[in-house]
Design an enzyme around this catalytic site. Structure first.
Site, PDB file in Angstrom:
ATOM      1  CB  SER A 135      -0.893  -0.449   1.336  1.00 47.28           C
ATOM      2  OG  SER A 135      -0.323  -0.187   2.422  1.00 47.28           O
ATOM      3  CG  HIS A 169      -2.959  -1.024  -2.967  1.00 45.01           C
ATOM      4  ND1 HIS A 169      -3.124   0.272  -2.860  1.00 45.01           N
ATOM      5  CD2 HIS A 169      -3.160  -1.453  -1.362  1.00 45.01           C
ATOM      6  CE1 HIS A 169      -3.620   0.249  -1.842  1.00 45.01           C
ATOM      7  NE2 HIS A 169      -3.538  -0.537  -0.397  1.00 45.01           N
ATOM      8  CD  GLU A 183      -2.946   3.513  -4.805  1.00 45.07           C
ATOM      9  OE1 GLU A 183      -2.917   4.666  -5.231  1.00 45.07           O
ATOM     10  OE2 GLU A 183      -2.779   2.446  -4.413  1.00 45.07           O
ATOM     11  CG  ASN A 243      -2.881   4.109   1.979  1.00 48.18           C
ATOM     12  OD1 ASN A 243      -3.758   4.199   1.998  1.00 48.18           O
ATOM     13  ND2 ASN A 243      -2.250   2.831   1.326  1.00 48.18           N
TER      14      ASN A 243
END
Length: 304
Positions: free
Chosen positions: A118, A139, A151, A189
């Protein structure tokens, strides 16, 4: 691409194995612990039961999905036939680099090596292999069988061919792949963690309580859950790790983790996984109660 290996049988790993197996890929699920693998298969079976109960899967399809999964405690044995390997181990850079060195040695030369990281640099992970053009980030979001987004992170050397293959594979899983480049935190993130960190700072500074912060974001911003509840689900230790990656990667103080988050992780209060974070999870997710240390006292937020 028919044979897939998944490294790690925890929450993310068993979810990734589940979606590949349900999409008729042959999956090698790999972990160092047979007990962990048995637990993962049990979790997948229960999750499939929920889908059957909703009428979206037959019992025969459930059994076929389970039959598509074979477990291994040996990485070398598990990846040797794989066309794609998805690493879903703990978010620890040294561990991931070791795993990718081993994968490079034991996987077929033409196999694509993907990481479910992540936040850790795909370029850095790829650098320990002899095939950086075939290393990519994949991800998935948690819970994997439910969440649509994947992702897709291109490292510095990731080829167009590899990217195209993983985008197409994600679509076959019924997911929505979104391509991003390899910079700290990627997109998900880089945006999410500063928001969570700011929510923790707001609590730390006594601006509002846990429920108030989460209610504002749920009802005012249409978020399905508040940032503090989400942090508990993600794991406060994971949130801290990602914020440290952002802080180190950009050198910008705006990414510095809140001291309250640091203290909570050091105290072992990591959210759902430990039974307490900003909420108490002693009886599981059904009983969502603000942790005692954050309950209001005399009109102020108490942070014990």
């Amino acid at each position: 691409m028919n044979q897939v290996a998944v490294i790690g049988s925890g929450t993310m790993g068993n979810g990734i194995a589940h979606v590949f197996a349900q999409s008729n890929y042959k999956v090698a699920l790999i972990d160092i612990s047979q007990a962990a693998l048995d637990k993962a298969l049990s979790t997948i079976s229960k999750n499939l039961d929920r889908i059957v109960a909703k009428g979206n899967l037959t019992e025969a399809q459930k059994q076929e999905t389970l039959n598509n999964i074979t477990t291994f405690t040996s990485l070398a044995d598990g990846v040797k036939e794989a066309d794609l390997v998805v690493e879903a181990a703990t978010e620890n850079v040294d561990l991931k680099l070791k795993i990718f060195r081993d994968l490079d040695a034991h996987a077929k030369p033409e196999a694509i090596l993907a990481s479910n990281t992540s936040s850790i640099s795909i370029t850095k992970i790829a650098s320990v292999t002899s095939r950086p053009e075939k290393v990519i980030g994949m991800h998935f979001m948690n819970p994997v069988p439910v969440m649509k987004l994947v992702e897709i992170i291109r490292g510095y050397s990731t080829s167009d061919e590899t990217t195209r293959a993983i985008m197409e594979t994600s679509l076959k899983l019924g997911k929505t792949p979104t391509e991003v480049n390899d910079y700290p935190g990627f997109i998900a993130n880089r945006i999410l963690m500063p928001m969570i960190n700011e929510a923790i700072y707001s609590l730390y500074e006594g601006v509002a309580g846990v429920e108030e912060i989460d209610t504002v974001m749920k009802l005012g911003m249409a978020h399905p859950m508040g940032p503090l509840q989400l942090a508990d689900f993600i794991g406060l230790d994971v949130c801290l790790s990602i914020l440290n990656v952002l802080h180190d990667g950009f050198g910008n103080p705006k990414y510095a983790p809140c001291p309250l988050l640091v203290n909570m992780v050091q105290a072992g209060h990591k959210g759902v996984k430990s039974g307490e974070g900003f909420y108490s999870w002693t009886h599981g997710t059904k009983d969502l109660v603000v942790a005692n240390r954050f309950k209001k006292k005399s009109g102020e937020v108490a942070i014990a």
